[in-house]
Design a protein around this motif. Structure first.
Motif, PDB file in Angstrom:
ATOM      1  N   ARG A 247       0.852  -1.185   0.000  1.00  0.00           N
ATOM      2  CA  ARG A 247       0.000   0.000   0.000  1.00  0.00           C
ATOM      3  C   ARG A 247       0.889   1.237   0.000  1.00  0.00           C
ATOM      4  NH1 ARG A 247      -5.428   0.753   3.782  1.00  0.00           N
ATOM      5  NH2 ARG A 247      -6.580   1.920   2.191  1.00  0.00           N
ATOM      6  N   PHE A 248       0.456   2.284  -0.698  1.00  0.00           N
ATOM      7  CA  PHE A 248       1.245   3.501  -0.813  1.00  0.00           C
ATOM      8  C   PHE A 248       0.524   4.679  -0.171  1.00  0.00           C
ATOM      9  CE2 PHE A 248       2.578   0.974  -4.482  1.00  0.00           C
ATOM     10  CZ  PHE A 248       3.963   1.069  -4.414  1.00  0.00           C
ATOM     11  N   GLY A 249       1.295   5.586   0.393  1.00  0.00           N
ATOM     12  CA  GLY A 249       0.829   6.911   0.769  1.00  0.00           C
ATOM     13  C   GLY A 249       1.454   7.895  -0.203  1.00  0.00           C
ATOM     14  N   ILE A 250       0.618   8.562  -1.012  1.00  0.00           N
ATOM     15  CA  ILE A 250       1.112   9.332  -2.158  1.00  0.00           C
ATOM     16  C   ILE A 250       0.703  10.799  -2.004  1.00  0.00           C
ATOM     17  CG2 ILE A 250       1.149   9.472  -4.680  1.00  0.00           C
ATOM     18  CD1 ILE A 250      -0.004   6.594  -4.679  1.00  0.00           C
ATOM     19  N   PRO A 251       1.628  11.727  -2.188  1.00  0.00           N
ATOM     20  CA  PRO A 251       1.245  13.140  -2.187  1.00  0.00           C
ATOM     21  C   PRO A 251       0.195  13.401  -3.264  1.00  0.00           C
ATOM     22  CG  PRO A 251       3.626  12.917  -2.054  1.00  0.00           C
ATOM     23  CD  PRO A 251       3.087  11.549  -2.318  1.00  0.00           C
ATOM     24  N   LYS A 252      -0.775  14.257  -2.961  1.00  0.00           N
ATOM     25  CA  LYS A 252      -1.880  14.494  -3.887  1.00  0.00           C
ATOM     26  C   LYS A 252      -1.403  14.932  -5.269  1.00  0.00           C
ATOM     27  CE  LYS A 252      -5.615  15.530  -0.639  1.00  0.00           C
ATOM     28  NZ  LYS A 252      -6.531  14.483  -1.160  1.00  0.00           N
ATOM     29  N   GLY A 253      -0.316  15.683  -5.314  1.00  0.00           N
ATOM     30  CA  GLY A 253       0.167  16.169  -6.595  1.00  0.00           C
ATOM     31  C   GLY A 253       0.730  15.094  -7.499  1.00  0.00           C
ATOM     32  N   LEU A 254       0.997  13.894  -6.952  1.00  0.00           N
ATOM     33  CA  LEU A 254       1.581  12.805  -7.747  1.00  0.00           C
ATOM     34  C   LEU A 254       0.572  11.724  -8.112  1.00  0.00           C
ATOM     35  CD1 LEU A 254       5.002  12.253  -5.915  1.00  0.00           C
ATOM     36  CD2 LEU A 254       4.551  13.585  -7.969  1.00  0.00           C
ATOM     37  N   VAL A 255      -0.626  11.792  -7.523  1.00  0.00           N
ATOM     38  CA  VAL A 255      -1.591  10.698  -7.703  1.00  0.00           C
ATOM     39  C   VAL A 255      -1.942  10.490  -9.170  1.00  0.00           C
ATOM     40  CG1 VAL A 255      -3.965   9.981  -7.253  1.00  0.00           C
ATOM     41  CG2 VAL A 255      -2.544  10.832  -5.387  1.00  0.00           C
ATOM     42  N   ASN A 256      -2.215  11.567  -9.897  1.00  0.00           N
ATOM     43  CA  ASN A 256      -2.676  11.437 -11.280  1.00  0.00           C
ATOM     44  C   ASN A 256      -1.639  10.833 -12.202  1.00  0.00           C
ATOM     45  OD1 ASN A 256      -5.286  12.368 -10.954  1.00  0.00           O
ATOM     46  ND2 ASN A 256      -4.718  14.511 -11.262  1.00  0.00           N
ATOM     47  N   ASP A 257      -0.346  10.939 -11.862  1.00  0.00           N
ATOM     48  CA  ASP A 257       0.715  10.443 -12.740  1.00  0.00           C
ATOM     49  C   ASP A 257       1.525   9.317 -12.109  1.00  0.00           C
ATOM     50  OD1 ASP A 257       0.144  12.397 -14.735  1.00  0.00           O
ATOM     51  OD2 ASP A 257       1.190  13.884 -13.527  1.00  0.00           O
ATOM     52  N   PHE A 258       1.009   8.725 -11.041  1.00  0.00           N
ATOM     53  CA  PHE A 258       1.784   7.704 -10.330  1.00  0.00           C
ATOM     54  C   PHE A 258       1.796   6.406 -11.132  1.00  0.00           C
ATOM     55  CE2 PHE A 258       2.258   4.484  -6.871  1.00  0.00           C
ATOM     56  CZ  PHE A 258       3.538   4.852  -6.484  1.00  0.00           C
ATOM     57  N   GLN A 259       2.991   5.932 -11.440  1.00  0.00           N
ATOM     58  CA  GLN A 259       3.181   4.686 -12.196  1.00  0.00           C
ATOM     59  C   GLN A 259       3.869   3.670 -11.301  1.00  0.00           C
ATOM     60  OE1 GLN A 259       2.338   3.729 -15.322  1.00  0.00           O
ATOM     61  NE2 GLN A 259       3.489   1.825 -15.465  1.00  0.00           N
ATOM     62  N   PHE A 260       3.278   2.498 -11.156  1.00  0.00           N
ATOM     63  CA  PHE A 260       3.827   1.409 -10.334  1.00  0.00           C
ATOM     64  C   PHE A 260       3.752   0.136 -11.158  1.00  0.00           C
ATOM     65  CE2 PHE A 260       2.492  -1.857  -6.984  1.00  0.00           C
ATOM     66  CZ  PHE A 260       3.791  -2.244  -6.722  1.00  0.00           C
ATOM     67  N   ASN A 261       4.899  -0.393 -11.565  1.00  0.00           N
ATOM     68  CA  ASN A 261       4.890  -1.588 -12.413  1.00  0.00           C
ATOM     69  C   ASN A 261       5.929  -2.594 -11.952  1.00  0.00           C
ATOM     70  OD1 ASN A 261       6.376   0.743 -14.343  1.00  0.00           O
ATOM     71  ND2 ASN A 261       7.520  -1.189 -14.214  1.00  0.00           N
ATOM     72  N   GLN A 262       5.747  -3.827 -12.384  1.00  0.00           N
ATOM     73  CA  GLN A 262       6.684  -4.894 -12.049  1.00  0.00           C
ATOM     74  C   GLN A 262       7.934  -4.764 -12.903  1.00  0.00           C
ATOM     75  OE1 GLN A 262       4.817  -8.715 -11.993  1.00  0.00           O
ATOM     76  NE2 GLN A 262       6.712  -9.861 -11.805  1.00  0.00           N
ATOM     77  N   GLY A 263       9.080  -5.199 -12.347  1.00  0.00           N
ATOM     78  CA  GLY A 263      10.337  -5.133 -13.067  1.00  0.00           C
ATOM     79  C   GLY A 263      11.232  -4.032 -12.520  1.00  0.00           C
ATOM     80  N   SER A 264      12.379  -3.860 -13.156  1.00  0.00           N
ATOM     81  CA  SER A 264      13.353  -2.869 -12.712  1.00  0.00           C
ATOM     82  C   SER A 264      13.390  -1.642 -13.609  1.00  0.00           C
ATOM     83  CB  SER A 264      14.752  -3.508 -12.649  1.00  0.00           C
ATOM     84  OG  SER A 264      14.759  -4.616 -11.770  1.00  0.00           O
ATOM     85  N   THR A 265      12.559  -1.620 -14.651  1.00  0.00           N
ATOM     86  CA  THR A 265      12.500  -0.482 -15.570  1.00  0.00           C
ATOM     87  C   THR A 265      11.164   0.226 -15.415  1.00  0.00           C
ATOM     88  OG1 THR A 265      13.930  -1.629 -17.157  1.00  0.00           O
ATOM     89  CG2 THR A 265      12.631   0.238 -17.973  1.00  0.00           C
ATOM     90  N   LEU A 266      11.202   1.534 -15.168  1.00  0.00           N
ATOM     91  CA  LEU A 266       9.975   2.303 -15.039  1.00  0.00           C
ATOM     92  C   LEU A 266       9.372   2.517 -16.426  1.00  0.00           C
ATOM     93  CD1 LEU A 266       8.123   3.809 -13.049  1.00  0.00           C
ATOM     94  CD2 LEU A 266       9.399   5.893 -13.599  1.00  0.00           C
ATOM     95  N   LEU A 267       8.179   1.983 -16.640  1.00  0.00           N
ATOM     96  CA  LEU A 267       7.518   2.075 -17.938  1.00  0.00           C
ATOM     97  C   LEU A 267       6.789   3.411 -18.059  1.00  0.00           C
ATOM     98  CD1 LEU A 267       6.099  -1.557 -18.083  1.00  0.00           C
ATOM     99  CD2 LEU A 267       8.201  -0.678 -19.108  1.00  0.00           C
ATOM    100  N   PRO A 268       6.479   3.847 -19.298  1.00  0.00           N
ATOM    101  CA  PRO A 268       5.725   5.099 -19.474  1.00  0.00           C
ATOM    102  C   PRO A 268       4.388   5.024 -18.747  1.00  0.00           C
ATOM    103  CG  PRO A 268       6.635   4.354 -21.565  1.00  0.00           C
ATOM    104  CD  PRO A 268       6.858   3.242 -20.590  1.00  0.00           C
ATOM    105  N   TYR A 269       3.940   6.179 -18.235  1.00  0.00           N
ATOM    106  CA  TYR A 269       2.696   6.198 -17.476  1.00  0.00           C
ATOM    107  C   TYR A 269       1.540   5.639 -18.305  1.00  0.00           C
ATOM    108  CZ  TYR A 269      -1.549   7.725 -15.193  1.00  0.00           C
ATOM    109  OH  TYR A 269      -2.782   7.735 -14.607  1.00  0.00           O
ATOM    110  N   GLU A 270       0.748   4.798 -17.663  1.00  0.00           N
ATOM    111  CA  GLU A 270      -0.419   4.209 -18.311  1.00  0.00           C
ATOM    112  C   GLU A 270      -1.545   4.152 -17.290  1.00  0.00           C
ATOM    113  OE1 GLU A 270      -1.264   0.519 -21.325  1.00  0.00           O
ATOM    114  OE2 GLU A 270       0.015   0.140 -19.601  1.00  0.00           O
TER     115      GLU A 270
END
Length: 743
Positions: A247-270
């Motif tokens: 579970r994450f606690g996320i600043p409100k300003g980051l919620v709309n663009d928060f990307q969390f994916n499996q692996g070691s490479t951050l994928l483009p926001y989806e």
């Protein structure tokens, strides 16, 4: 004793010699030969003695094999070598029949002679038994039954018939104004942050999210939802070996663009999504039911409005907002707005509306069950229970907005999931199977296609009805009824009528005077053709086919379509001719509204069409924008600002924007995350505003786009036509899901 042959020869030589010298020589050589043999014998004797002494030295005080033991070891063979050779041959033959590694199966084992305990198995296998490690086996067909699965045991990412986003984070499920306790993981108040949903993860696996270290708190839980650990490190991380959830606690300003994916490479926001792929899953028919919930005393009563009817039990009053209406026995009434008093003493009260005097009357009742009977001039609309401190409506109601009253809809328990995936649609260049050419489409051609490819092959599902002729008196306007199968009555049970949705199109023809290009006109035909012919291949179409009635006028202004004009034969914009803040407008302009509200035949037909279905769930009016919009305004909605149709519209814009960016259409700027918008024009005399405010049915205008700025796509080509059909089919679907989920 035998004489050495060499000595014997020397002796014969002595006997046979004649001369003295020869005799002497023979004697001498014979003696020398004897001497040589003696020396050789002495040497061999010494060697044997030395060898014997060695044997004695080796065996003294030790267990020495005796002769009888050697005899026994031969086991009846002539010598020990023979026995060993024979046994070697037997062992070799046996080894040739041995099993190679991997050749022994369960069928080769005698289950009655083999008993296992945990010492036979590795720690890895034992951990699978205890649930710490996934078991990588394939069960036999039909061996897994419902009771063998726990709830949420199968996730969408493990089902091949789902298309799942790379982003695991679902921002639609955050808990607002909450963060996470660093030592317990519990929710804590924080007006600057939102907490994510509790999300399943894999233990000992690499994941990554955006956001710098110190900004986002993540908390790990085990399978029992017991806190494990937390941190605020950024970037890549490996989940604990006993972790099951995060579970994450996320600043409100980051919620709309928060990307969390499996692996070691951050994928483009989806944007997070899960939907069923077309043609991969056939759902069992389980009809959605929208009931009328009739009360035997009150009859069929429907309250509707854009704001709630409020009861204040402390002040013993109720408030009717502006534009609250009532439908009783197919007659509509506009209720008087204001605050009205309840009785001062009665514990159970019934509120009645009298349409003759346009007033309310409150009557006491001995109990809630004994309400006064409803008649045409005495309509019970609400019950007040001061014993349990409750107030509720009676009859049939829709709930709109927060606590507001609207038509009651009874849905089945079947979940509505997935997206509509349209077939690849033909381009409008004459090469398609239907031969449509953008600049040559006529109302007659479209009617012929509906008849040949939809109505005639599916006469048990689709019916065509002549509504009337347009203002010119020459061109027909047809209505198409797509009626879902309703089972016959069984054992006295009466099946409720299926839900109804309304669709209109073709208000404006394609012309230089700000008319509609034919994208949506053709895309609508392709959608209904897909529904009628290919429902078995798409779960959304299957759901619509068997659970929803669709009433549809594809061409509301056939003269405009045939003459490439926005207006009808009297040069009236029929979408400015509805009785909602109607104005005359300027004669000859694109917004000329006619001589009076509903002055035009086309508008009258559409009005009567909407009124024919007072229990319809919602209505959609279809258009195509006149020019190529910018990429942030490709999907265009027009609706009343209070309309609940905005909620599924927002979902559609987000979903299609993500899908289209993922497909990377030629010329599409994938950095734009939202390719659509909603326009609020409540005062316009348009069909959607009139339907929403006066006909009291949820309504919206949806417009496709002929192309978009910067596009590399062919006008009226396959991609653009498919996108238009995807807009229409999924907006119908999302609206249906929205009103179902509200219940």
């Amino acid at each position: 004793m035998a004489i050495n042959p060499k000595i014997k020869k020397k002796a014969e030589d002595i006997r046979n010699k004649i001369f003295g010298s020869e005799v002497r020589e023979s004697l001498a050589s014979g003696i020398e030969a004897i001497s040589e043999d003696v020396e050789a014998t002495i040497g061999r004797q010494n060697y044997v003695e030395e060898q014997f002494q060695d044997v004695l030295d080796e065996t003294t005080g030790k267990d020495v094999i005796s002769a009888p033991e050697l005899i026994a070891a031969r086991n009846g063979k002539s010598n020990l070598k023979t026995r060993l050779d024979d046994e070697h041959a037997q062992v070799t033959a046996q080894l040739q029949q041995k099993a190679t590694k991997g050749d022994i199966g369960l069928d080769d084992l005698n289950k009655n002679k083999i008993q296992y305990d945990e010492t036979w198995f590795t720690d890895s296998v034992k951990s699978q038994w205890t649930g710490n490690t996934p078991v990588h086996t394939t069960p036999a067909d039909n061996s897994l039954t419902t009771h063998k699965f726990t709830k949420k045991a199968i996730t969408a990412d493990k089902a091949e018939f789902f298309d799942v986003s790379t982003n695991i984070f679902d921002k639609s499920k955050v808990t607002p104004n909450k963060s996470l306790n660093a030592t317990t993981g519990a929710l804590i108040d924080n007006t600057t942050a939102d907490a994510s949903d509790i999300t399943p993860i894999y233990a000992g696996t690499n994941y990554i999210h955006n956001g710098d270290a110190g900004m986002i708190r993540k908390v790990f839980f085990n399978e029992a939802m017991t806190f494990i650990s937390s941190d605020m490190e950024g970037g890549t991380f490996k989940t604990p070996l006993n972790a099951k959830y995060i579970r994450f606690g996320i600043p409100k300003g980051l919620v709309n663009d928060f990307q969390f994916n499996q692996g070691s490479t951050l994928l483009p926001y989806e944007e997070h999504y899960e939907f069923i792929k077309r043609g991969t899953l056939n759902l069992v028919k389980n009809p959605i039911e929208f009931s009328e919930t009739k009360n035997t005393l009150t009859g069929n009563v429907i309250l509707f409005g854009n704001r709630p009817v409020l009861f204040d039990l402390t002040l013993r009053s109720f408030t009717i907002p502006d534009e609250t209406g009532l439908l009783f026995r197919n007659t509509r009434y506009l209720l008087p707005a204001g605050t009205f008093q309840l009785l001062n003493t009665a514990l159970h009260q019934v509120v009645f509306y009298n349409p003759v005097t346009n007033t309310f009357e409150v009557k006491a009742s001995p109990d809630i069950a004994n309400k006064n009977a409803t008649s045409q001039d005495n309509i019970s609309i609400a019950v007040v229970d001061f014993v349990n401190l409750k107030a509720y409506a009676v009859g049939n109601f829709i709930i709109r907005g927060q606590g507001s009253i609207s038509k009651t809809i009874t849905f089945s328990s079947q979940e509505i999931i997935g997206d509509y995936e349209p077939i690849t649609t033909d381009s409008l260049d004459g090469t398609g199977s239907d031969g449509l050419i953008a600049d040559e489409i006529t109302s007659g051609q479209m009617y012929d296609l509906y008849e040949a490819n939809i109505v005639a092959p599916h006469a048990d599902y689709v019916k065509r009805t002549l509504v009337g002729y347009d203002q010119s008196g020459t061109l027909p306007i047809h209505r198409y009824s797509f009626k879902a199968y309703n089972p016959v009555a069984l054992q006295g049970k009466v099946f409720r009528e299926k839900p109804t949705i309304l669709i209109t199109g073709g208000m404006h023809g394609d012309g230089q005077d700000a008319g509609d290009r034919p994208n949506m006109l053709a895309a609508t035909y392709y959608f209904f053709k897909d529904l009628a012919n290919n429902w078995k291949d798409d779960p959304v179409l299957e759901y619509l086919r068997w659970n929803v009635n669709i009433e549809f006028i594809p061409i509301s202004n056939p003269w405009g379509v045939d003459n490439k004009s926005r207006r009808n034969s009297r040069q009236v914009d029929i979408n400015r001719n509805f009785d909602n803040n109607w104005t005359l407008g300027t004669i000859g302009s694109n917004a000329y509204g006619g001589t009076a509200p509903f002055s035009e035949k086309e508008t009258q037909y559409v009005r009567d069409f909407i009124n024919l279905f007072p229990n319809a769930i919602f209505h959609i009016d279809l258009h195509t924008t006149g020019g190529n919009p910018t990429q942030d305004k490709m999907i265009y909605f027009d609706m009343h600002k209070d309309s609940e149709m905005a909620y599924p519209a927002i979902d559609l814009i987000r979903r299609l924007s993500t899908k289209w960016n993922k497909r990377a259409y030629t010329g599409l700027d994938t950095n734009i995350k939202q390719h659509g918008y909603i326009v609020d024009q409540p005062d316009m005399p348009m069909i959607s505003n009139w339907t929403e405010r006066k006909a009291n049915t949820h309504s919206a205008t949806l417009e496709a786009f002929p192309n978009f700025t910067g596009s590399g796509l062919t006008p009226f080509g396959t991609e653009l036509m498919t996108m238009a059909g995807e807009e229409l089919g999924n907006y119908i679907w999302y609206c249906l899901k929205y009103f179902k989920d509200k219940k």
